[in-house]
Enzyme design. Structure first.
Site, mmCIF file in Angstrom:
data_model
loop_
_atom_site.group_PDB
_atom_site.id
_atom_site.type_symbol
_atom_site.label_atom_id
_atom_site.label_comp_id
_atom_site.label_asym_id
_atom_site.label_seq_id
_atom_site.Cartn_x
_atom_site.Cartn_y
_atom_site.Cartn_z
ATOM 1 N N GLY A 105 137.474 109.510 -61.058
ATOM 2 C CA GLY A 105 136.674 110.703 -61.347
ATOM 3 C C GLY A 105 136.587 111.006 -62.831
ATOM 4 O O GLY A 105 136.826 110.132 -63.663
ATOM 5 N N HIS A 151 131.185 104.794 -66.126
ATOM 6 C CA HIS A 151 131.267 104.681 -64.664
ATOM 7 C C HIS A 151 129.869 104.494 -64.067
ATOM 8 O O HIS A 151 129.660 103.669 -63.172
ATOM 9 C CB HIS A 151 131.872 105.948 -64.045
ATOM 10 C CG HIS A 151 133.288 106.239 -64.447
ATOM 11 N ND1 HIS A 151 133.628 107.304 -65.231
ATOM 12 C CD2 HIS A 151 134.450 105.606 -64.149
ATOM 13 C CE1 HIS A 151 134.943 107.338 -65.400
ATOM 14 N NE2 HIS A 151 135.472 106.307 -64.759
ATOM 15 N N GLY A 161 135.164 97.649 -64.827
ATOM 16 C CA GLY A 161 134.815 97.723 -66.248
ATOM 17 C C GLY A 161 135.724 96.843 -67.085
ATOM 18 O O GLY A 161 136.942 96.861 -66.914
ATOM 19 N N MET A 203 133.932 104.740 -73.992
ATOM 20 C CA MET A 203 133.917 105.935 -73.143
ATOM 21 C C MET A 203 135.136 105.916 -72.233
ATOM 22 O O MET A 203 135.501 104.872 -71.685
ATOM 23 C CB MET A 203 132.641 105.958 -72.303
ATOM 24 C CG MET A 203 131.438 106.236 -73.144
ATOM 25 S SD MET A 203 129.954 106.324 -72.137
ATOM 26 C CE MET A 203 128.751 106.537 -73.423
HETATM 27 P P1 AMP Z 1 138.796 104.945 -64.038
HETATM 28 O O1 AMP Z 1 138.097 106.109 -63.450
HETATM 29 O O2 AMP Z 1 139.245 105.132 -65.441
HETATM 30 O O3 AMP Z 1 139.867 104.409 -63.128
HETATM 31 O O4 AMP Z 1 137.696 103.784 -64.144
HETATM 32 C C1 AMP Z 1 136.979 103.360 -63.026
HETATM 33 C C2 AMP Z 1 136.217 102.103 -63.388
HETATM 34 O O5 AMP Z 1 135.303 102.383 -64.444
HETATM 35 C C3 AMP Z 1 137.125 100.975 -63.889
HETATM 36 O O6 AMP Z 1 136.661 99.726 -63.381
HETATM 37 C C4 AMP Z 1 136.962 101.067 -65.378
HETATM 38 O O7 AMP Z 1 137.216 99.851 -66.043
HETATM 39 C C5 AMP Z 1 135.500 101.453 -65.484
HETATM 40 N N1 AMP Z 1 135.237 102.060 -66.796
HETATM 41 C C6 AMP Z 1 135.952 103.054 -67.397
HETATM 42 N N2 AMP Z 1 135.458 103.298 -68.626
HETATM 43 C C7 AMP Z 1 134.422 102.454 -68.800
HETATM 44 C C8 AMP Z 1 133.503 102.208 -69.879
HETATM 45 N N3 AMP Z 1 133.573 102.882 -71.016
HETATM 46 N N4 AMP Z 1 132.561 101.246 -69.717
HETATM 47 C C9 AMP Z 1 132.491 100.540 -68.558
HETATM 48 N N5 AMP Z 1 133.323 100.717 -67.512
HETATM 49 C C10 AMP Z 1 134.272 101.649 -67.627
#
Ligand code: AMP
Length: 283
Positions: free
Chosen positions: A31, A37, A149, A188
């Site tokens: 979230g 995301h 990501g 980000m």
């Molecule tokens: P998180 O909510 O931080 O667990 O991230 C969920 C997914 O979004 C993971 O696969 C992350 O690697 C991806 N993600 C987070 N930040 C970025 C970003 N700046 N660019 C691309 N993907 C991202």
């Protein structure tokens, strides 16, 4: 967008859709969504007929209770962003839907050396927690594609290892999506919301340093280069956990480069209370 809270309901719904020929793209998140995301959602929508996002702040992957307590939550805004992105399904499980028997502290995924280096070294238990939640989510959500990501480079490797390791009715292919950045280069991240103005001004040094490494690397010893990079971070007010140049596949760090192997620079550093990570493939 359909919202599910119960694992069983979502699993039944997916099973029916798959029988009717749908392909499923899945994006697990914690979230506090941002454009990074949403870029994963957009990529899934181009390939899969159904795109599913989950939001679950997974306590098992936080080695620091304070970090968990301070993790930003913005569920209404998240729903709005997901609606706008055209996401088909949002799964917001409760703790008990994910861990019906509580967190099994003795469970151990054999993910090898990757578990204890870099993020694993500084966040003991973190990757076991990631494996627990991703394993459970993939049981509930039999996906064709799992969108991750590159921002979390080591996590991508860990999840690939996990998927090889565990038995699942449907094993998804992993699609790694590029890191989305702010205009000044800062990757980000949900954690960026916790930066005050001064910290936010200093934060792009993380990416600038990675870029500096990329522009200055040459084969041979990397020690001087690495020391200079550490100094750049320190000068900007960062407390550095690690800044390393590593083999892109194994993530084992490298002091002497043959000019040939695929390598990546990875960094984790803290500005006062906020810990940020980033990485950049170098060749
Ligand atoms: P998180 O909510 O931080 O667990 O991230 C969920 C997914 O979004 C993971 O696969 C992350 O690697 C991806 N993600 C987070 N930040 C970025 C970003 N700046 N660019 C691309 N993907 C991202």
């Amino acid at each position: 967008m359909i919202l599910f809270k119960k694992a069983k309901d979502l699993n039944n719904w997916i099973t029916l859709r798959r029988k009717n020929g749908a392909t499923i793209g899945f994006i697990p998140t914690m979230g506090a969504l941002h454009e990074g995301h949403i870029s994963l959602i957009s990529t899934s929508k181009k390939t899969d007929s159904v795109t599913i996002c989950s939001i679950f702040v997974n306590p098992a992957q936080f080695n620091n209770q304070q970090d968990f307590d301070k993790y930003p939550i913005s569920i209404e805004k998240d729903i709005e962003l997901l609606e706008q992105s055209g996401c088909d399904v949002l799964f917001i499980p409760s703790f008990l839907e994910i861990y019906p028997n509580g967190i099994n502290q003795s469970k151990n995924y054999e993910i090898g050396d990757l578990e204890n280096i870099l993020e694993g070294k500084y966040r003991p238990g973190h990757f076991q927690g990631v494996c627990m939640v991703v394993h459970r989510l993939l049981e509930i959500i039999p996906a064709d594609h799992l969108y991750l990501g590159q921002k979390d480079y080591q996590q991508c490797k860990i999840i690939a290892t996990l998927i090889d390791l565990v038995s699942l009715n449907t094993k998804p292919s992993i699609i790694i999506c590029p890191t989305l950045r702010e205009k000044d280069g800062l990757a980000m991240s949900s954690r960026n919301r916790r930066l005050n103005e001064k910290e936010r001004d200093a934060a792009p040094t993380l990416f600038n340093t990675l870029n500096w490494i990329k522009n200055n690397i040459s084969k041979g010893s990397l020690i001087t280069l690495n020391n200079k990079a550490q100094n750049m971070l320190m000068a900007a007010g960062f407390k550095t956990d690690y800044i390393v140049i590593a083999y892109a596949n194994t993530l084992s760090s490298i002091n002497d480069w043959d000019g040939d192997h695929k390598i990546v620079a990875l960094v984790a550093a803290t500005l006062n209370e906020v810990r940020l990570i980033d990485n950049l493939p170098l060749n």
